[in-house]
Design an enzyme around this catalytic site. Structure first.
Site, PDB file in Angstrom:
ATOM      1  N   CYS A 194       6.090   0.445   7.563  1.00 31.29           N
ATOM      2  CA  CYS A 194       5.727   1.533   6.663  1.00 31.29           C
ATOM      3  C   CYS A 194       6.927   1.859   5.786  1.00 31.29           C
ATOM      4  O   CYS A 194       8.048   1.931   6.282  1.00 31.29           O
ATOM      5  CB  CYS A 194       5.340   2.758   7.502  1.00 31.29           C
ATOM      6  SG  CYS A 194       4.890   4.191   6.518  1.00 31.29           S
ATOM      7  N   LEU A 195       6.681   2.057   4.486  1.00 28.78           N
ATOM      8  CA  LEU A 195       7.787   2.360   3.575  1.00 28.78           C
ATOM      9  C   LEU A 195       8.475   3.676   3.947  1.00 28.78           C
ATOM     10  O   LEU A 195       9.639   3.874   3.635  1.00 28.78           O
ATOM     11  CB  LEU A 195       7.287   2.428   2.125  1.00 28.78           C
ATOM     12  CG  LEU A 195       6.738   1.123   1.540  1.00 28.78           C
ATOM     13  CD1 LEU A 195       6.240   1.346   0.117  1.00 28.78           C
ATOM     14  CD2 LEU A 195       7.779   0.008   1.571  1.00 28.78           C
ATOM     15  N   GLN A 213       3.373  10.011   0.706  1.00 29.54           N
ATOM     16  CA  GLN A 213       4.666   9.326   0.802  1.00 29.54           C
ATOM     17  C   GLN A 213       5.556   9.565  -0.414  1.00 29.54           C
ATOM     18  O   GLN A 213       6.747   9.319  -0.351  1.00 29.54           O
ATOM     19  CB  GLN A 213       4.457   7.815   0.998  1.00 29.54           C
ATOM     20  CG  GLN A 213       3.834   7.483   2.341  1.00 29.54           C
ATOM     21  CD  GLN A 213       3.614   5.989   2.465  1.00 29.54           C
ATOM     22  OE1 GLN A 213       2.608   5.462   2.019  1.00 29.54           O
ATOM     23  NE2 GLN A 213       4.558   5.298   3.072  1.00 29.54           N
ATOM     24  N   HIS A 256      -2.303   8.098   6.693  1.00 29.77           N
ATOM     25  CA  HIS A 256      -1.275   8.920   6.035  1.00 29.77           C
ATOM     26  C   HIS A 256      -1.874  10.221   5.507  1.00 29.77           C
ATOM     27  O   HIS A 256      -1.239  11.273   5.580  1.00 29.77           O
ATOM     28  CB  HIS A 256      -0.663   8.159   4.852  1.00 29.77           C
ATOM     29  CG  HIS A 256       0.512   7.291   5.217  1.00 29.77           C
ATOM     30  ND1 HIS A 256       1.662   7.789   5.791  1.00 29.77           N
ATOM     31  CD2 HIS A 256       0.716   5.961   5.075  1.00 29.77           C
ATOM     32  CE1 HIS A 256       2.533   6.793   5.985  1.00 29.77           C
ATOM     33  NE2 HIS A 256       1.976   5.666   5.565  1.00 29.77           N
ATOM     34  N   HIS A 292      -4.301   2.132   7.708  1.00 24.36           N
ATOM     35  CA  HIS A 292      -2.931   2.666   7.747  1.00 24.36           C
ATOM     36  C   HIS A 292      -2.755   3.740   6.665  1.00 24.36           C
ATOM     37  O   HIS A 292      -2.211   4.812   6.928  1.00 24.36           O
ATOM     38  CB  HIS A 292      -1.946   1.498   7.545  1.00 24.36           C
ATOM     39  CG  HIS A 292      -0.500   1.898   7.459  1.00 24.36           C
ATOM     40  ND1 HIS A 292       0.430   1.514   8.401  1.00 24.36           N
ATOM     41  CD2 HIS A 292       0.187   2.640   6.536  1.00 24.36           C
ATOM     42  CE1 HIS A 292       1.619   2.008   8.057  1.00 24.36           C
ATOM     43  NE2 HIS A 292       1.493   2.685   6.930  1.00 24.36           N
ATOM     44  N   GLU A 293      -3.254   3.444   5.459  1.00 25.54           N
ATOM     45  CA  GLU A 293      -3.057   4.384   4.340  1.00 25.54           C
ATOM     46  C   GLU A 293      -3.914   5.639   4.515  1.00 25.54           C
ATOM     47  O   GLU A 293      -3.460   6.737   4.212  1.00 25.54           O
ATOM     48  CB  GLU A 293      -3.351   3.708   2.996  1.00 25.54           C
ATOM     49  CG  GLU A 293      -2.489   2.476   2.673  1.00 25.54           C
ATOM     50  CD  GLU A 293      -0.985   2.722   2.770  1.00 25.54           C
ATOM     51  OE1 GLU A 293      -0.547   3.880   2.635  1.00 25.54           O
ATOM     52  OE2 GLU A 293      -0.245   1.749   2.991  1.00 25.54           O
ATOM     53  N   GLY A 296       0.842  -1.187   0.000  1.00 25.88           N
ATOM     54  CA  GLY A 296       0.000   0.000   0.000  1.00 25.88           C
ATOM     55  C   GLY A 296       0.880   1.240   0.000  1.00 25.88           C
ATOM     56  O   GLY A 296       2.029   1.186   0.453  1.00 25.88           O
TER      57      GLY A 296
HETATM   58 ZN    ZN Z   1       2.811   3.804   5.758  1.00 26.61          ZN
END
Ligand code: ZN
Length: 197
Positions: free
Chosen positions: A108-109, A51, A154, A150-151, A46
């Site tokens: 998380c990336l 991001q 963000h 989670h997304e 995701g």
């Molecule tokens: Zn994340």
């Protein structure tokens, strides 16, 4: 399509409240395609537009990857391009959730290398628009519900570490300050391939 840089914890764009998308332009379609390339390059399931440095209300999730992850939660991600099933969510919002919460390890990336236990509702109902501008409602549970929440976080400038128990988050303090330094040195983000573990 272009693989974009990923912005790292400490970068202010990750704390921005993303703006609604009023119209699906060519630019938005290109952004979705570029975000997909970026997510796969980084080995993610995701990704939110913040991001990649774009504070607009857009997230992408590979639903197929989410499903295979839940079958082998400890397994390494092997993205089979033939099995990609990408869903773009425009202006997604949680419109309801189940009473039951679950704790699960998240990563998380934008916070590469770190993981933490986070409590979230097991089931959520989400409303979003697709690239044709049509509105959908999705009832998600398990790992998909987790990734969706989670997304969407963000887009509101919220990171999984914010939802960790204080004492657990404290154990990450040293690593987080290293990431802040990395973000400071790389205001344009870092290449997606470098985020991959
Ligand atoms: Zn994340």
């Amino acid at each position: 399509m272009t693989v974009l840089n990923i912005h790292i914890y400490g970068d202010s764009v990750l704390r921005a409240k993303a703006e609604p998308i009023e119209q699906v332009t060519e630019e938005i379609r290109r952004l979705v395609a570029d975000m997909a390339e970026t997510m796969y390059a980084a080995g993610g399931i995701g990704l939110a537009a913040n991001q990649v440095g774009v504070p607009q209300r857009l997230v992408i999730i590979d639903v197929n990857q989410v499903e295979s992850e839940s079958e082998r939660p400890q397994g390494r991600r092997k993205v089979n391009p033939a099995k990609r099933q990408l869903l773009p969510f425009l202006n997604p919002e949680v419109i309801g959730n189940g009473a039951e919460d679950r704790s699960l390890k998240e990563g998380c990336l934008s916070i590469p290398g770190l993981e933490g236990e986070v409590y979230r509702p097991l089931r959520v109902k989400v409303r979003y628009q697709d690239l044709e501008g049509a509105t959908h409602e999705l009832e998600a549970e398990g790992l998909l519900a987790r990734v969706v929440q989670h997304e969407i976080d963000h887009l509101n400038g919220v990171l999984f570490i914010d939802r960790m128990a204080q004492e657990n988050r404290r154990t990450l303090a040293g690593e987080l300050s290293k990431l802040r330094k990395l973000a400071e040195e790389n205001p344009q983000g870092i290449p997606a391939a470098k985020v991959r573990k």
